[in-house]
Design a protein around this motif. Structure first.
Motif, PDB file in Angstrom:
ATOM      1  N   LYS A   1       0.858  -1.177   0.000  1.00 38.46           N
ATOM      2  CA  LYS A   1       0.000   0.000   0.000  1.00 38.46           C
ATOM      3  C   LYS A   1       0.899   1.233   0.000  1.00 38.46           C
ATOM      4  CE  LYS A   1      -2.331   2.173   3.406  1.00 38.46           C
ATOM      5  NZ  LYS A   1      -3.047   2.273   4.645  1.00 38.46           N
ATOM      6  N   LYS A   2       0.593   2.178  -0.872  1.00 36.52           N
ATOM      7  CA  LYS A   2       1.404   3.389  -0.949  1.00 36.52           C
ATOM      8  C   LYS A   2       1.130   4.272   0.257  1.00 36.52           C
ATOM      9  CE  LYS A   2       1.910   3.443  -5.884  1.00 36.52           C
ATOM     10  NZ  LYS A   2       1.862   4.206  -7.103  1.00 36.52           N
ATOM     11  N   ASP A   3       2.164   4.990   0.679  1.00 32.72           N
ATOM     12  CA  ASP A   3       2.031   5.900   1.813  1.00 32.72           C
ATOM     13  C   ASP A   3       1.129   7.068   1.438  1.00 32.72           C
ATOM     14  OD1 ASP A   3       3.738   4.370   3.338  1.00 32.72           O
ATOM     15  OD2 ASP A   3       5.505   5.524   2.798  1.00 32.72           O
ATOM     16  N   SER A   4       0.309   7.476   2.386  1.00 27.32           N
ATOM     17  CA  SER A   4      -0.539   8.647   2.171  1.00 27.32           C
ATOM     18  C   SER A   4       0.336   9.897   2.303  1.00 27.32           C
ATOM     19  CB  SER A   4      -1.667   8.663   3.195  1.00 27.32           C
ATOM     20  OG  SER A   4      -1.145   8.957   4.479  1.00 27.32           O
ATOM     21  N   PRO A   5      -0.144  11.030   1.805  1.00 26.76           N
ATOM     22  CA  PRO A   5       0.631  12.263   1.953  1.00 26.76           C
ATOM     23  C   PRO A   5       0.925  12.610   3.420  1.00 26.76           C
ATOM     24  CG  PRO A   5      -1.061  12.560   0.313  1.00 26.76           C
ATOM     25  CD  PRO A   5      -1.298  11.219   0.937  1.00 26.76           C
TER      26      PRO A   5
ATOM     27  N   ASP B   1       1.355  10.422   5.845  1.00 25.55           N
ATOM     28  CA  ASP B   1       2.421   9.517   6.278  1.00 25.55           C
ATOM     29  C   ASP B   1       3.788  10.021   5.817  1.00 25.55           C
ATOM     30  OD1 ASP B   1       0.627   7.792   7.500  1.00 25.55           O
ATOM     31  OD2 ASP B   1       0.424   6.531   5.703  1.00 25.55           O
TER      32      ASP B   1
ATOM     33  N   LEU C   1      -3.275  19.804   4.180  1.00 26.54           N
ATOM     34  CA  LEU C   1      -3.712  18.498   3.704  1.00 26.54           C
ATOM     35  C   LEU C   1      -5.094  18.137   4.246  1.00 26.54           C
ATOM     36  CD1 LEU C   1      -0.460  16.368   3.966  1.00 26.54           C
ATOM     37  CD2 LEU C   1      -1.694  16.977   1.885  1.00 26.54           C
ATOM     38  N   GLU C   2      -5.326  18.446   5.513  1.00 25.98           N
ATOM     39  CA  GLU C   2      -6.620  18.138   6.108  1.00 25.98           C
ATOM     40  C   GLU C   2      -7.731  18.972   5.508  1.00 25.98           C
ATOM     41  OE1 GLU C   2      -5.780  18.656  10.246  1.00 25.98           O
ATOM     42  OE2 GLU C   2      -5.111  16.582  10.491  1.00 25.98           O
TER      43      GLU C   2
ATOM     44  N   SER D   1      -8.514  17.480   2.064  1.00 18.81           N
ATOM     45  CA  SER D   1      -9.243  16.214   2.111  1.00 18.81           C
ATOM     46  C   SER D   1     -10.695  16.412   2.567  1.00 18.81           C
ATOM     47  CB  SER D   1      -8.535  15.227   3.030  1.00 18.81           C
ATOM     48  OG  SER D   1      -8.543  15.689   4.355  1.00 18.81           O
TER      49      SER D   1
END
Length: 75
Positions: A40-44, A46, A69-70, A73
């Motif tokens: 699974k790719k890391d989220s921004p 992370d 980022l929040e 989203s």
């Protein structure tokens, strides 16, 4: 006429038991981060946490980018 004479688990059967024991050990004992394995790719967020932990960014930069980022989203 008895075919195995009481030695059913020796010979070729013993090799197969050994093979399956080695395979099960290899499947369950190998680490999960095998090269070439899909992960699974890391989220921004992370990635941002990793950059803060490694010292690439300051705590203030982290907080600013985290709120950005929040807010992105939430849209």
């Amino acid at each position: 006429m008895e075919m195995y004479n009481g030695y059913h688990f020796w010979g070729m059967h013993f090799i197969w038991w050994f093979f399956w024991a080695v395979m099960l050990f290899w499947i369950f004992a190998t680490p999960y981060n095998i090269p070439g394995q899909r992960r699974k790719k890391d989220s921004p967020l992370d990635i941002l946490k990793k950059r803060l932990a490694s010292g690439q960014i300051t705590n203030e930069e982290y907080q600013q980018k985290k709120t950005m980022l929040e807010s992105d989203s939430a849209k």
